[in-house]
Every structure is written in structure tokens, then in C-alpha cells.
Design an enzyme around this catalytic site. Structure first.
Site, PDB file in Angstrom:
ATOM      1  N   CYS A  37       0.971  -1.070   0.145  1.00  0.00           N
ATOM      2  CA  CYS A  37       0.189  -0.115   0.039  1.00  0.00           C
ATOM      3  C   CYS A  37       0.738   1.269   0.183  1.00  0.00           C
ATOM      4  O   CYS A  37       1.836   1.416   0.781  1.00  0.00           O
ATOM      5  CB  CYS A  37      -0.815   0.059   1.137  1.00  0.00           C
ATOM      6  N   CYS A  39      -1.274   3.845  -6.995  1.00  0.00           N
ATOM      7  CA  CYS A  39      -1.985   3.038  -5.968  1.00  0.00           C
ATOM      8  C   CYS A  39      -2.160   1.746  -6.238  1.00  0.00           C
ATOM      9  O   CYS A  39      -2.377   1.454  -7.487  1.00  0.00           O
ATOM     10  CB  CYS A  39      -3.378   3.947  -5.696  1.00  0.00           C
TER      11      CYS A  39
END
Length: 259
Positions: free
Chosen positions: A75, A189
Site C-alpha cells: 500500500c 496506488c
């Protein structure tokens, strides 16, 4: 440490499955434990202290409950907020973070103009700003915070995903291969690679899409090799855990990993 132990991978939701996909391709003999913190998602729109605390708690759980031999923070937002804390607290544990692929993009772009789509948490972090500053002589970066896109991908809401991809690519001008145009797009992302087909449809075949899965997988291999922790003969099993809806995670794994 036992080389037969699994590698822990965590994300705020299903986006980290794009990293897990690359890890399984690079390390087919390794076993993995994937944790989706969907009960506290999305990280990208929460404060740094919250994300740091969640990251530290998840790492402890993976160590105590699953005896992991390495940790991949799959992440961007959690990496920016907490990877340095994780490395300081667990000095014996190989820890790999992710970051938007600005370096590969800077080496690929011909027009020297790159767009970066990411969460606000990632784009506002000191870690990201330092990375961007280090590459200013190599390329111009147009930054686009993509509120809601990770959540739409998480919910598998196709129409909303397409609408947001269209909106955020229109926020920068212009894509193409002519001088001054943006010829490279960083999917900053871990959720966004699952919308890659939509981006290709919107932008055409000449714009390069860059993501982070393969570099992360190669770095994980290097760290494990350095500590003699590679397991070339394991089963390649994956165990899934989540703070959210287990059914949603199973559906996402079936769709994107064929598991």
C-alpha cells in the site's frame, strides 16, 4: 528463521492483490498470508497517525499469529506513513514497501512529462515529495489526487470506476507523444492496476502505464536471498484474512488472482 514460513502482505483492501500477483509470479515456491484491512479503508483519505497505528498493529498480528518471515507493505499510503517505523521496530524482519513508480516512469518517458495518479495521503507525504524532488531534472510530474477511485475499485463498481478514471485523466492535459504532452502515466496506488484496461481504453495504446508490482517482487527476492530465506520448493499457498467482508475478499482474489 525458518525459510518455510510464509511472507506477510497487507493493504487497506484488495489493491495489494496486484502486488501479491507479482510476488507469486516472481516467487512461485513461497507461501503467503494476505491481510486486507477493509474494515478501516480507505487509508489514502485518513490521517498519517491512523495509518501508522494500523500498520504497526497488523505487522504484530502477522508475526504472532502467522510467524511470517518477511513483510510486504502493499500500500503506497501505508508505506509512506509507516515503513520506516516497521523497519525500526522489527529489525530482524525483511520489510519491503511500495512507492509510485516515478523512477521507471522518468526513464521511460520520451516527452519528459509524466502524470501520477495516487491518493491524497501518498501525494502529500514527505516520502513522496522527496522522491519527486530527486527526479525533477529528469521529468515534469503532473500530480492528480484520485479521491474515491480506490473505493470504487474495492467495490467492483465498473461504471463508477470508469467515470472516475475519465474525470482524473481529464484533470491533466494533454496525453500523447508530441512534445509537451504526457506520454507516461504512473498508477500510484496498488488498486489502480485493476483499472488498467479502462485507462488504456481512455488514453490509447501510445501512453505508457507504469505500476509497481514487478519491482517490489524483485526487491522481495533480493532481501530474502540476502538472509538465506528463499523457499524454492514450497506449495505457493495463500491464506487470506480481512477486517472487512471475507466474501468480498474471496471474490476479488478469484477475479484477479484466479484463486
Amino acid at each position: 528463521m525458518d525459510r518455510d514460513r510464509p511472507i506477510g502482505v497487507f493493504d487497506s483492501g484488495v489493491g495489494g492483490l496486484s502486488i501479491l500477483r507479482a510476488l507469486r509470479a516472481e516467487l512461485p515456491g513461497e507461501d503467503f498470508v494476505y491481510f486486507s484491512d477493509a474494515g478501516h479503508a480507505p487509508y489514502g483519505e485518513k490521517g498519517e497517525e491512523f495509518v501508522s497505528n494500523r500498520s504497526l498493529a497488523i505487522a504484530v498480528d502477522l508475526l504472532e499469529q502467522h510467524r511470517i518471515k518477511g513483510l510486504v507493505v502493499a500500500c503506497n499510503t501505508a508505506t509512506a506513513a509507516a515503513v520506516h517505523l516497521l523497519r525500526a521496530r522489527h529489525t530482524h524482519l525483511p520489510v519491503v514497501g511500495v512507492e509510485p513508480a516515478l523512477k521507471p516512469a522518468a526513464s521511460l518517458t520520451k516527452t519528459r512529462h509524466v502524470a501520477v495518479l495516487a491518493t491524497r495521503g501518498t501525494l502529500s507525504s514527505a516520502k513522496f515529495k522527496a522522491l519527486q524532488d530527486s527526479l525533477r531534472e529528469h521529468a515534469q510530474f503532473s500530480l492528480v489526487p484520485c479521491d474515491g477511485l480506490a473505493a470504487a475499485i474495492e467495490a467492483d463498481d465498473g461504471p463508477q470506476v470508469r467515470a472516475l478514471c475519465l474525470r482524473y485523466t481529464r484533470d491533466v492535459c494533454c496525453f500523447g507523444t508530441k512534445p509537451g504532452e504526457i506520454d507516461t502515466l504512473v498508477l500510484g496506488c496498488t488498486h489502480y492496476p485493476f483499472a488498467a484496461e479502462v485507462f488504456r481504453e481512455l488514453l490509447g495504446p501510445d501512453v505508457q502505464l507504469v505500476e509497481t508490482g514487478e519491482p517490489v517482487a524483485r526487491q522481495t527476492r533480493r532481501l530474502l536471498e540476502g538472509q538465506a530465506l528463499l523457499n524454492p520448493s514450497g506449495s505457493g499457498a495463500v491464506r487470506f484474512h480481512t477486517s472487512g467482508d471475507p466474501g468480498a475478499l474471496r471474490t476479488a482474489a478469484a477475479r484477479w488472482l484466479s484463486l
